[in-house]
Structure formats: C-alpha cells, structure tokens
Design a protein around this motif. Structure first.
Motif, short mmCIF file in Angstrom:
data_model
loop_
_atom_site.label_atom_id
_atom_site.label_comp_id
_atom_site.label_asym_id
_atom_site.label_seq_id
_atom_site.Cartn_x
_atom_site.Cartn_y
_atom_site.Cartn_z
N ASP A 66 33.93 23.99 58.33
CA ASP A 66 32.67 24.53 57.82
C ASP A 66 31.83 25.16 58.91
OD1 ASP A 66 32.62 21.68 58.60
OD2 ASP A 66 30.44 21.84 58.27
N ASN A 93 38.91 33.03 52.28
CA ASN A 93 38.93 32.03 51.23
C ASN A 93 39.97 32.45 50.19
OD1 ASN A 93 35.53 31.98 51.79
ND2 ASN A 93 36.69 30.10 51.93
N ALA A 132 33.13 23.73 48.72
CA ALA A 132 32.61 24.00 50.07
C ALA A 132 32.36 22.68 50.80
CB ALA A 132 31.35 24.83 49.99
N ASN A 149 32.53 28.10 54.06
CA ASN A 149 31.92 28.61 52.84
C ASN A 149 31.61 30.09 53.05
OD1 ASN A 149 30.66 28.92 50.39
ND2 ASN A 149 28.88 27.67 50.88
N ARG A 167 30.75 33.29 48.29
CA ARG A 167 29.52 33.02 47.55
C ARG A 167 29.16 34.19 46.62
NH1 ARG A 167 25.70 30.80 52.53
NH2 ARG A 167 27.40 29.83 53.71
N GLU A 215 34.89 24.87 41.02
CA GLU A 215 34.99 24.64 42.46
C GLU A 215 35.66 23.28 42.65
OE1 GLU A 215 31.82 26.00 45.22
OE2 GLU A 215 30.63 26.22 43.37
#
Length: 287
Positions: free
Chosen positions: A143, A182, A196, A202, A207, A222
């Motif tokens: 992350d 992603n 996430a 993320n 997004r 998700e």
C-alpha cells in the motif's frame, strides 16, 4: 536535454545529480508518484499528490513542502518543458547522511521530478495484451508507493521475457494485482478486484474505474478472487496511470473469453476517456 526539478530549483537535466549517500539511492528510502498529463493538464493530480503525502507519512518521512507548493512546482515544470501528453515522475527521499540502517536524526528530504512525453497506448488498448501469472514475492506493505520495487521488477521482467505485457501476481492462489498495475475480472455483470489492503497499491486509476462502474451500471465487488476465478472470468483487464484501462486477452498461453477485449471493458475505456476529457480537455488520440 529538458528541465528537471530538484527541491525548489529548476535545472538542466545534465546538471542534475544524486549524492552517493542519498538514502533513496542506497536503501530505496523514499516514495514516488507518476502523474498522467493530457493536453498539458494533470489528470487526477490531487489524488496522486495526496497519496504521496500518505505514503511519506507511513514511512515517517516529513515532506519539505506543502501540497500547494508542490502543485505550483509541478505546474511550472510541466510548463517549461512544454509537456502535452505524457507523465510527471516525482520522488522524495529521506536525504543524505552517513550510511546507517536506522533513520538519521537530521536529514533534509530531497524532491526530484522530471517530465516525459508518453503517448496513450491506443493500439494495445484496442487489441488487448498478454499477461503471465506468477507468484507475488513482494513485501507486505504494498500500500506504500515506495522506491522498493525489486519484486515488481522481477515479475515484470519475467513477463517481458515470455512475450507478455504484464505479470498478474498471486499469493498462494489468491490474485493480488499486477507488477505495475491493478487487476480486475468481470464475471456476468459484476467487476471483482482485490480490496485496498496492505497487499495492493490502491491505484488512482483503480479508484477512478470504481467510480465509473456506477455510471455505466456495472456492479462492483471489492473482494479477493482466486486463480480459478481468474481463469473462468468473462473479461480481465489491468489498470494503471500510463496503461489506463488495458484489456488482458491472454493469460499465459490461454485466451481470455474469445481472445478480444470484452464489452464491459470497452465501456469502461469509453467512460475513462470521457472523464479525462471533462478534466483535461480534448485527447490527441482516442480508442
């Protein structure tokens, strides 16, 4: 040669240098972002730069500028280089000090940034690309958009050596993300993507895609999915700042669906182009 940014100085690229004891150079002790530029305007700059501050906070790095100061510097950098369609790459390291593993008590963080012309990958987005599947051997803080990318590089190199565009990563059979993207699958009328957590970055494009799904009527889940779900998916695509919405039409040696970009993926591509045009103006190339 072009102009680069070093802290608050704009220099000719040939005059830029890195201290041999910069902790970014020796340890990968820093964070970075890549901001897409269309028609001379930054796309989703706010989201990218806020994530830069978040990544810095996670590694206890204090950035030597405010958000507004950073935006002003990047806008000037883009202007002096007359960037139309491309990227701004920026990174911040903890700075220079005598080599030691723990954080030095006093260092001055170092910001560097440059621009690069990068065309939209329209041909690949139209036809789709191949990906390979490989183990996710990276650390457990994916992350954080840090400079520690060796695991990503090994996976990407494996993909390229096998004629692939991307590597789809998995941990014990659970798909996480790509080596520089992603990953999403579509089964029926639902899009699935790994949540996430610390196991993925993320992505800013991720997004944006989740917002666009609502606009086009595609349900979103998700939740982590398995290699079996990946193999049985109707559509598969990856997303990143430079690749945008990129169809994956082959996984290892097996075609995805009919081997062509799927209908939902194409709808998302069109919606993404519309979002870019709303924020940045007209596009030089469209799908």
């Amino acid at each position: 040669m072009g102009t680069i940014l070093v802290n608050d100085q704009f220099l000719d690229r040939e005059n830029g240098s890195v201290d041999i004891e910069d902790r970014g150079y020796q340890f990968g002790d820093g964070v970075y972002e890549v901001v897409r530029v269309y028609g001379g305007n930054m796309f989703t700059a706010k989201e990218h730069l806020e994530r830069l501050f978040e990544s810095a906070e996670k590694i206890h790095l204090t950035l030597p500028f405010t958000y507004d100061e950073l935006v002003a510097r990047l806008e000037k950098l883009m202007e002096v280089n007359q960037l139309d369609t491309g990227i701004i790459y920026l990174q911040v390291t903890r700075g220079s000090s005598a080599r030691q593993h723990h954080f030095p008590e006093q260092t001055k963080a170092v910001l560097t940034a440059y621009t690069k012309e990068v065309a939209r990958p329209v041909a690949d987005m139209t036809a789709g690309v191949k990906a390979i599947i490989t183990d996710d051997v990276r650390w457990l803080r994916c992350d954080i958009k840090s400079l520690n990318l060796l695991g990503n590089l090994l996976a990407k190199q494996e993909a390229v050596s096998k004629g692939g565009f991307e590597a789809v990563l998995h941990r014990d059979g659970t798909v996480t993300e790509g080596s520089s993207s992603n990953v999403f699958i579509i089964s029926g009328d639902t899009l699935y993507t790994h949540p996430a957590t610390n196991l993925i970055l993320n992505g800013i494009t991720r997004r944006e895609i989740l917002k666009l799904c609502k606009e086009i009527g595609l349900s979103v889940a998700e939740q982590a999915f398995t290699l079996e779900a990946l193999a049985n998916a109707d559509e598969v695509f990856m997303a990143s700042t430079t690749a945008e919405v990129m169809p994956l039409v082959q996984l290892d040696e097996t075609p995805v669906g009919n081997g062509k970009p799927g209908e939902w993926t194409q709808k998302l591509q069109a919606a993404f182009e519309e979002a870019v045009q709303k924020q940045c103006g007209s596009l030089a190339q469209t799908i």
